[in-house]
Design an enzyme around this catalytic site. Structure first.
Site, short mmCIF file in Angstrom:
data_model
loop_
_atom_site.label_atom_id
_atom_site.label_comp_id
_atom_site.label_asym_id
_atom_site.label_seq_id
_atom_site.Cartn_x
_atom_site.Cartn_y
_atom_site.Cartn_z
CE1 TYR A 240 -4.21 1.78 0.86
CE2 TYR A 240 -2.62 3.30 1.84
CZ TYR A 240 -3.91 3.03 1.37
OH TYR A 240 -4.87 4.01 1.41
CG PHE B 220 -9.87 14.93 -24.21
CD1 PHE B 220 -9.96 14.35 -25.47
CD2 PHE B 220 -10.18 14.18 -23.10
CE1 PHE B 220 -10.35 13.02 -25.60
CE2 PHE B 220 -10.57 12.84 -23.23
CZ PHE B 220 -10.65 12.27 -24.48
CB THR B 221 -14.82 14.69 -23.93
OG1 THR B 221 -13.92 13.60 -23.75
CG2 THR B 221 -15.23 14.77 -25.39
CG ASP C 74 -3.63 15.68 -22.02
OD1 ASP C 74 -2.97 14.63 -21.95
OD2 ASP C 74 -4.87 15.69 -22.15
CE LYS D 13 -6.32 8.52 -25.23
NZ LYS D 13 -6.79 8.00 -26.51
NE ARG E 185 -14.68 11.55 -29.52
CZ ARG E 185 -14.45 11.36 -28.21
NH1 ARG E 185 -13.25 11.16 -27.74
NH2 ARG E 185 -15.45 11.39 -27.37
CG PHE F 174 -19.54 11.08 -25.93
CD1 PHE F 174 -19.40 12.28 -25.26
CD2 PHE F 174 -18.55 10.13 -25.79
CE1 PHE F 174 -18.29 12.53 -24.47
CE2 PHE F 174 -17.43 10.36 -25.02
CZ PHE F 174 -17.30 11.57 -24.34
N1 F0G Z 1 -6.36 13.53 -22.37
C1 F0G Z 1 -6.41 13.04 -23.62
C2 F0G Z 1 -5.72 13.76 -24.72
C3 F0G Z 1 -7.11 11.86 -23.88
O1 F0G Z 1 -7.15 11.39 -25.13
C4 F0G Z 1 -7.76 11.19 -22.81
C5 F0G Z 1 -8.53 9.98 -23.04
C6 F0G Z 1 -7.68 11.74 -21.53
C7 F0G Z 1 -6.97 12.91 -21.34
C8 F0G Z 1 -8.36 11.08 -20.37
O2 F0G Z 1 -7.65 9.95 -20.01
O3 F0G Z 1 -9.24 8.04 -20.44
O4 F0G Z 1 -7.24 7.76 -18.95
O5 F0G Z 1 -9.17 9.12 -18.23
N2 F0G Z 1 -8.89 9.60 -24.17
C9 F0G Z 1 -9.64 8.36 -24.43
C10 F0G Z 1 -9.91 8.22 -25.89
C11 F0G Z 1 -10.88 8.26 -23.62
O6 F0G Z 1 -10.55 7.23 -26.24
O7 F0G Z 1 -9.47 9.03 -26.70
P1 F0G Z 1 -8.37 8.65 -19.37
#
Ligand code: F0G
Length: 498
Positions: free
Chosen positions: A96, A148-149, A239, A282, A405, A471
């Site tokens: 932990y 980003f969303t 990011d 990623k 998208r 979405f």
């Molecule tokens: N920033 C970027 C540029 C991303 O593409 C994503 C996630 C995140 C932050 C958030 O990271 O998913 O680990 O919480 N992109 C995924 C996609 C969801 O399918 O493009 P996460």
């Protein structure tokens, strides 16, 4: 200057290792790895695909993976691991607090980014959550190259406002600009002067800008933004989730960096930022995330949120096995032969579609191939979600799962009005090291068929529209009965073939 620094090399000038010239003179991508573990796939008959997408409310997020042939939804958490990663996972130190695994990951991040501290989080959006609660106050603005969303949702939920600073050219579908993720520097200066640094929570630069087609920014542009932010006392947040692709593009498209190692480019990018966060789903071929910082006071400010939302400071919601995998995955990210794979396959995917007259985002970016749904389905009104309709139609035509998208991925304004997306895209992600060239070619062929029959496809309407990140789990229905007509045409053209 308006976002053009660094332009000079055509994408065709790429000279990656994972591409070879055949005796015939043609150039093809070449895998620089061999496959030693496989997963069996099923390709359902088109009638079964219709049943599956209908049950999923025409939202590809709601499909069962067992019903999907090639899963091109995302590259998130589904990249293939290497033998070295799997071996390291067996040696993880399960604790932990004070796990040696955490120390190994922390050391690796320090080596790559040259910053002292690492705050772990369970994935990228958890890092975004921590940065947002720490810095965003009602009325503040957060300038960025593009949103980003999940980050946008965090910022707006706290009463902040996102301002996007890429020039219109960044959202032009076809372009020869190798750095469409660059920001307009004159606009940066104007924005800081207009709002005052004290009202800017932070400035965010997204590597491999996701929603505009995985498009990179140049090191020159990042340096210039960093210079302006430091002069004005604004924090710069990078990011780095899609950093691997951006590193590849800087090396191959920015002449100053042509002879640099990937590690040198990563270090130069990190020097520009005060805070770096990433999704290790990623970056690093694993699952997790976190925040990297150098400043002692910033570290103390942010540290408090980690045990509250994520877990203790030496795991932050990640399993120790994943942390070991990320440590090795970061090493592999600095290996150009490894990170070339994605962009080279994507370029092949994009070029093959373009050759067949299918409208796609150019130049090819990272993450995946992006089809221009606005042109593909130019007879479908943007309020009837052409990108979502195309995602459903591609699944019907091929069993390939892509991701909407476009306007569906936008969020409604507080008064209920629906902003229309700058671009209507169908993203066909290529998880790293997962698909073969023949699988990519199959996807190209079925999308080609769909393009020839595109007039059959109509729009979608919501039957269930969630308020937040709609979405992901909203449900829709076709407008008209186009899905049945498409299946009938498929049978007519392909006979008993899958
Ligand atoms: N920033 C970027 C540029 C991303 O593409 C994503 C996630 C995140 C932050 C958030 O990271 O998913 O680990 O919480 N992109 C995924 C996609 C969801 O399918 O493009 P996460």
């Amino acid at each position: 200057m308006s976002g053009h620094e660094g332009r000079c090399v055509e994408p065709e000038d790429l000279r990656p290792m994972s591409k070879v010239t055949y005796f015939s003179g043609e150039t093809f991508p070449l895998e620089m790895h061999k496959v030693r573990i496989i997963q069996k796939l099923t390709l359902l008959p088109v009638e079964e695909r219709l049943r599956a997408i209908d049950e999923a409310g025409y939202n590809t997020f709601l499909l069962q993976n067992a019903d999907v042939f090639l899963d091109m939804l995302t590259d998130s958490g589904v990249n293939a691991m290497s033998d070295r990663q799997q071996a390291a996972m067996l040696q993880a130190d399960d604790a932990y607090a004070g796990s040696a695994t955490f120390t190994r990951l922390h050391d690796k991040l320090r080596e790559v980014f040259g910053k002292k501290y690492f705050l772990p989080a369970h994935q990228g959006r958890a890092a975004e959550h921590i940065l947002s609660v720490a810095f965003v106050k009602p009325g503040m603005v957060v300038p960025m190259n593009y949103h980003f969303t999940t980050m946008k949702q965090h910022i707006t939920a706290l009463g902040g406002q996102v301002v996007e600073l890429i020039p219109p050219e960044g959202v032009a579908v076809t372009s020869d600009n190798p750095f469409k993720g660059n920001v307009d520097l004159a606009h940066v200066e104007r924005l800081i002067a207009e709002h005052g640094p004290e009202n800017i929570a932070f400035f965010r630069m997204e590597a491999g800008t996701n929603l505009i087609g995985g498009q990179p920014f140049s090191l020159a542009n990042l340096r210039a933004v960093s210079h302006l932010c430091r002069k004005e006392g604004v924090r710069l947040v990078l990011d780095a989730s899609l950093l691997a692709d951006n590193l590849h593009f800087i090396k191959n498209r920015e002449p100053e960096c042509a002879d640099w190692s990937i590690a040198q480019i990563a270090a130069a990018m990190a020097d520009c930022a005060d805070i770096i966060y990433f999704s290790a789903r990623k970056l690093g071929f694993g699952r997790g995330g976190g925040i990297v910082i150098d400043d002692d006071a910033l570290y103390r400010d942010l540290r408090a949120w980690v045990p509250m939302y994520e877990g203790f400071l030496t795991y932050g919601g990640m399993s120790v096995r994943e942390m070991e995998a990320i440590t090795i995955g970061l090493d592999e990210t600095l290996d150009e032969d490894m990170i070339n794979q994605g962009p080279v396959f994507i370029a092949h995917f994009v070029n093959e579609m373009e050759r067949r007259g299918i409208p796609v985002i150019t130049p090819p970016g990272g993450l995946g191939a992006h089809v221009d749904a606005a042109r593909f389905l130019d007879h479908v009104d943007q309020r009837q979600y052409p990108s979502g309709a195309l995602a459903a139609a591609v699944y019907l035509a091929s069993g390939v799962r892509g991701m909407e998208r476009g306007t569906m991925s936008e969020q409604r304004e507080p008064d209920g009005t629906e902003p229309l997306s700058h671009m209507e895209l169908l993203r066909l992600a290529l998880p790293r090291r997962v698909f073969t060239l023949s699988q990519v070619n199959y996807a190209v062929d079925r999308i080609h068929w769909l393009h020839a029959n595109r007039r059959i496809v109509g729009g979608l309407r919501w039957t269930e529209e969630p308020e937040i990140l709609r979405f992901f789990y909203g449900r829709l229905a076709p407008i008209g009965d186009w899905q049945h007509a498409l299946v009938a045409k498929f049978r007519e053209d392909f006979g008993p073939s899958l």
